[in-house]
Design an enzyme around this catalytic site. Structure first.
Site: not given
Ligand code: GLP
Length: 241
Positions: A67, A136, A138, A143
């Site tokens: 993404d 949440n 995702h 989402e």
């Molecule tokens: C973002 C990314 C996800 C990732 C999530 C969790 O939303 N798009 O791919 O898994 O953050 O991030 P973190 O690893 O910092 O908790």
């Protein structure tokens, strides 16, 4: 789903890096689906170290990231392109023209999403998809919603994700409200999926993913339908299982 329990963040990172290293060693032309966020940083650190010691070679590999934020160009400090350059690509030998991320600055998002889906198709799909998980539930930026979206698409980020990602930006107002994300269909089409989770703020999402119903309200729960998924969790993330 195969569950691997790690002692802590470092142990999770080492185990994840070993799985990715094995994938690249077995098939140097592997198509790696890569993720951003704080979770995979330790994993990338190991991969960089092993590459620099001459133990790993990414010269024939391809990477396709999940993404990118809408509106941020690749050189913006908070863009996912910049994150990948700083944490991995600048330190290994993956060819620049074979490390793909969506272009968040494209005004015609439908065209950009179609282009990105085509990149995956042209490379015959993803061999190993690395995933983090949002609080949440995702995955990528898919989402919670009342349906799953199959292909690459533009997502309106939820308030909870905006708050979670706020820490990387100067102010709340500067956190992008939209992102381009690979769809759930493309993630599920990967031949193997490795989801990492660390810390107790992921425990509920992991509980709902593993023990709850398959629902688009917990996007990661759809992974239960895939035949080859590894959940690699540290103790805190596995704390509600
Ligand atoms: C973002 C990314 C996800 C990732 C999530 C969790 O939303 N798009 O791919 O898994 O953050 O991030 P973190 O690893 O910092 O908790």
């Amino acid at each position: 789903m195969r569950l691997i329990r790690a002692k802590n963040y470092d142990d999770m990172s080492l185990k994840a890096a070993n799985i990715i290293a094995a994938q690249v060693s077995l098939n140097p032309k592997s198509v790696l689906g890569l993720a951003t966020g704080s979770t995979p940083i330790g994993t990338y650190r190991h991969l960089v170290e092993w590459y620099q010691k001459g133990e790993l070679d990414f010269g024939k590999a391809v990477s396709i990231n999940l993404d990118e934020y809408c509106g941020l160009s690749g050189d913006h400090p908070q863009s996912y392109r910049r994150f990948m350059q700083e944490n991995l690509f600048d330190h290994i030998n993956i060819p620049a023209d074979r490390s793909f991320l969506p272009d968040g600055t494209q005004t015609d998002s439908a065209l950009e999403c179609a282009r990105y889906d085509r990149i995956i198709e042209e490379h015959n799909g993803i061999d190993l998809q690395l995933l983090g998980i949002g609080r949440n539930g995702h995955i990528g930026f898919n989402e919670p919603d009342d349906h799953f979206t199959c292909g690459c698409h533009v997502v309106n980020l939820t308030e909870s994700t905006i708050q979670a990602n706020r820490r990387f930006f100067d102010s709340e107002a500067s956190v992008p409200r939209q992102a381009v994300s690979l769809g759930v269909g493309s993630i599920l089409a990967s031949r193997c999926i490795l989801l990492l989770a660390t810390g107790e703020d992921k425990a509920q999402a992991i509980h709902d993913t593993v023990c709850g119903d398959i629902t688009s309200r917990t996007p990661a729960s759809i992974l239960k339908t895939h035949p080859n998924v590894i959940l690699l969790l540290d103790r805190a993330a596995a704390g509600m299982l």
